[in-house]
Design a protein around this motif. Structure first.
Motif, short mmCIF file in Angstrom:
data_model
loop_
_atom_site.label_atom_id
_atom_site.label_comp_id
_atom_site.label_asym_id
_atom_site.label_seq_id
_atom_site.Cartn_x
_atom_site.Cartn_y
_atom_site.Cartn_z
N MET A 267 0.81 -1.21 0.00
CA MET A 267 0.00 0.00 0.00
C MET A 267 0.85 1.27 0.00
N GLY A 268 2.16 1.11 0.09
CA GLY A 268 3.00 2.30 -0.03
C GLY A 268 3.23 3.04 1.28
N PHE A 269 3.06 2.38 2.39
CA PHE A 269 3.47 2.98 3.66
C PHE A 269 3.87 1.85 4.60
N VAL A 270 4.63 2.20 5.60
CA VAL A 270 5.04 1.21 6.60
C VAL A 270 4.65 1.75 7.98
N PRO A 271 3.77 1.05 8.68
CA PRO A 271 3.38 1.53 10.01
C PRO A 271 4.58 1.54 10.96
N ASP A 272 4.54 2.42 11.94
CA ASP A 272 5.59 2.43 12.96
C ASP A 272 5.43 1.25 13.90
N ILE A 273 4.18 0.92 14.19
CA ILE A 273 3.87 -0.17 15.12
C ILE A 273 2.72 -0.99 14.51
N VAL A 274 2.80 -2.30 14.67
CA VAL A 274 1.74 -3.18 14.18
C VAL A 274 1.34 -4.10 15.33
N THR A 275 0.06 -4.26 15.56
CA THR A 275 -0.39 -5.24 16.55
C THR A 275 -0.96 -6.46 15.84
N MET A 276 -0.62 -7.63 16.38
CA MET A 276 -1.08 -8.90 15.82
C MET A 276 -1.61 -9.78 16.96
N ALA A 277 -2.59 -10.60 16.67
CA ALA A 277 -3.03 -11.61 17.64
C ALA A 277 -3.89 -12.61 16.86
N LYS A 278 -5.09 -12.86 17.31
CA LYS A 278 -6.04 -13.76 16.66
C LYS A 278 -5.39 -14.93 15.92
N SER A 279 -5.18 -14.86 14.60
CA SER A 279 -4.68 -16.05 13.89
C SER A 279 -3.17 -16.22 13.94
N LEU A 280 -2.50 -15.41 14.73
CA LEU A 280 -1.04 -15.48 14.75
C LEU A 280 -0.53 -16.87 15.16
N SER A 281 -1.13 -17.47 16.17
CA SER A 281 -0.67 -18.81 16.58
C SER A 281 -1.09 -19.87 15.57
N GLY A 282 -2.08 -19.55 14.77
CA GLY A 282 -2.51 -20.45 13.71
C GLY A 282 -3.43 -21.55 14.19
N MET A 283 -3.48 -21.79 15.48
CA MET A 283 -4.26 -22.92 15.95
C MET A 283 -5.30 -22.53 16.98
N GLY A 284 -5.43 -21.24 17.19
CA GLY A 284 -6.40 -20.79 18.19
C GLY A 284 -5.80 -20.64 19.57
N LEU A 285 -4.48 -20.81 19.68
CA LEU A 285 -3.85 -20.58 20.98
C LEU A 285 -3.66 -19.07 21.18
N PHE A 287 -2.03 -15.72 21.66
CA PHE A 287 -0.67 -15.26 21.32
C PHE A 287 -0.78 -13.90 20.66
N ALA A 288 -0.09 -12.91 21.21
CA ALA A 288 -0.15 -11.56 20.64
C ALA A 288 1.24 -10.97 20.55
N LEU A 289 1.34 -10.01 19.67
CA LEU A 289 2.64 -9.44 19.33
C LEU A 289 2.45 -7.97 19.00
#
Ligand code: PLP
Length: 435
Positions: A267-285, A287-289
């Protein structure tokens, strides 16, 4: 028995124990009154032998389906070998493997240089960490969030959330956040990025210089509103110009839900900070980052803490998911094809009834105009064996969050159920259907 169609049961389980002992705060259990006992791939099973096609995917936590065999065996092998389950934030083999995989499979190929902060295991904790860090680094208090945004339920994240019912649960003032109009909020002719720029540039607008601008690229809970790439680029530029950090909350839209691993790719920009969770563990465990530019990593040790930071089981399944799905382009191609199918089918349903669609990628829905109608549609779907939920300020958008791994025929079969449920709901004079 067909192997491709849902086989719902009608028999309602005995819910006495839940009514007696479980808090009234439970919610999904009310609209899906079954007792579930197994899940595999795109299916959930109830304990009466019923089978449901899952178009909710744990609100986009199960993008790779339930109990994916590759993730499951990685976890079972790890547990069988007495791998570390809980290790505070100690170095572990599982953590090393996750960080290596994140670096080689996700960050480097995308030219991203982020540090990874393991927060407490839920999305809201990643958001708390992100806004705390932004406030710490900038020395400012205000966070700009957007109308219809959803960022979690703990006080800091809840202050950034728009929904009045959710906010009402806080019990204290939710402050230090300004809610500005999201892309399209005032209709297609009003450029809300321009409005924000004008207010920030005007020393008399009453809007203080922000620590951060926090945004979802597609509003998962807020009605699947989509921010355009040019609008997001302008928000990124505004943040930079005004000394604020841009935080993309990719908790729901990331991990392939909108096509790429991150929802903002290309998209032509890079966020300074990104939050991830939900499907990050891939199995429903859980896990956030929080990911952020290395220069922003100004935490002192333990300044944002938590007992369950870095769930080692989730490290194992997350690394396996990154390797299995993201090492080459096949998965993304499949998701792009399914997204196209989903778009065409929803567009056709909308055209048939003079409605509109929302969303992007595999995160799309149809606006039924009212929460009651949308709720009737999802209840009808459930009776027919399709698990699906609503989104939006009035719960008016029926939202398809099918597993990204769903095979095309099953996606189509689920959409057939949605299509007929919408048709029948809208054909029934409203009020009669509810009786
Ligand atoms: C679900 C969600 C959260 C909160 O995550 P939890 O794990 O429920 O705390 C935050 N932001 C977005 C965009 C979400 O979809």
């Amino acid at each position: 028995m067909s192997t491709t169609l849902p086989q719902p049961t009608t028999c309602k389980p005995d819910t006495a124990i839940y009514e007696r002992r479980e808090s009234a705060v439970r919610s999904y259990a009310r609209s899906m009154p079954r007792q579930f006992n197994k899940a595999e791939d795109v299916w959930m099973h109830d304990n009466q032998g019923g089978r449901y096609l899952d178009f909710l995917s744990g609100c986009s936590t199960l993008n790779y389906g339930h109990n994916h065999p590759v993730l499951k065996s990685a976890l079972m092998d790890y547990i069988a070998a007495n791998g570390i389950t809980h290790g505070l934030d100690l170095h572990t083999d599982a953590k090393e493997a996750f960080l290596d995989t994140l670096e080689t499979v996700i960050l480097r190929p995308r030219g991203l240089n982020y540090r990874a902060m393991f927060t407490g295991p839920t999305g809201t904790n990643a958001v708390e960490a992100a806004i705390k860090l932004a406030r710490k680094v900038t020395g400012r208090e205000l966070v700009i969030a957007f109308t219809n945004g959803f960022h979690g339920m703990t006080l800091g994240a809840l202050a950034c959330t728009g929904n009045a019912t959710k906010r009402g649960g806080a019990g204290v003032p939710l402050s230090h956040v300004a809610h500005e109009p999201y892309d399209g909020y005032h209709g297609p002719d009003v450029d809300t990025a321009e409005l924000l720029e004008r207010r920030l540039a005007d020393p008399s607008s009453g809007l203080d210089a922000p620590a951060a601008i926090l945004v979802e690229t597609v509003q998962g809970e807020g009605g699947l509103n989509v921010a355009s790439a040019p609008w997001l680029r302008r928000i990124a530029a505004i943040a930079r110009r005004h000394g604020a950090l841009m935080i993309v909350d990719d908790i729901q839209a990331g991990c392939g839900r909108t096509g790429g691993f991150f929802s903002f790719e290309d998209m032509g920009f890079v966020p300074d900070i990104v939050t991830m969770a939900k499907s990050l563990s891939g199995m429903g465990l859980p896990f956030a980052l929080a990911l952020f530019r290395p220069e922003l990593d100004q935490w002192s040790p333990g300044e944002h803490n938590g007992t369950f930071r870095g769930n080692n089981h989730a490290f194992v399944t997350a690394a396996a998911a990154l390797r299995h799905f993201w090492s080459d382009g096949q998965f993304q191609q499949d998701v792009a094809r399914r997204s196209g199918m989903l778009e065409r089918r929803l567009d056709a349903m909308a055209a048939e009834h003079g409605l509109s669609t929302r969303g992007r990628g595999m995160m799309r829905g149809i606006d039924l105009g009212s929460g009651e109608i949308a709720g009737t549609v999802t209840a009808t779907c459930f009776e027919r064996g399709l698990i699906i939920e609503t989104s939006g300020a009035h719960d008016e958008v029926v939202k398809v969050l099918a597993p990204l791994v769903i095979d095309d025929a099953l996606l189509s079969a689920g959409l057939d159920i949605l299509e007929s449920s919408i048709r029948e709901t809208l054909a029934t004079p409203y009020g009669v259907a509810a009786e």
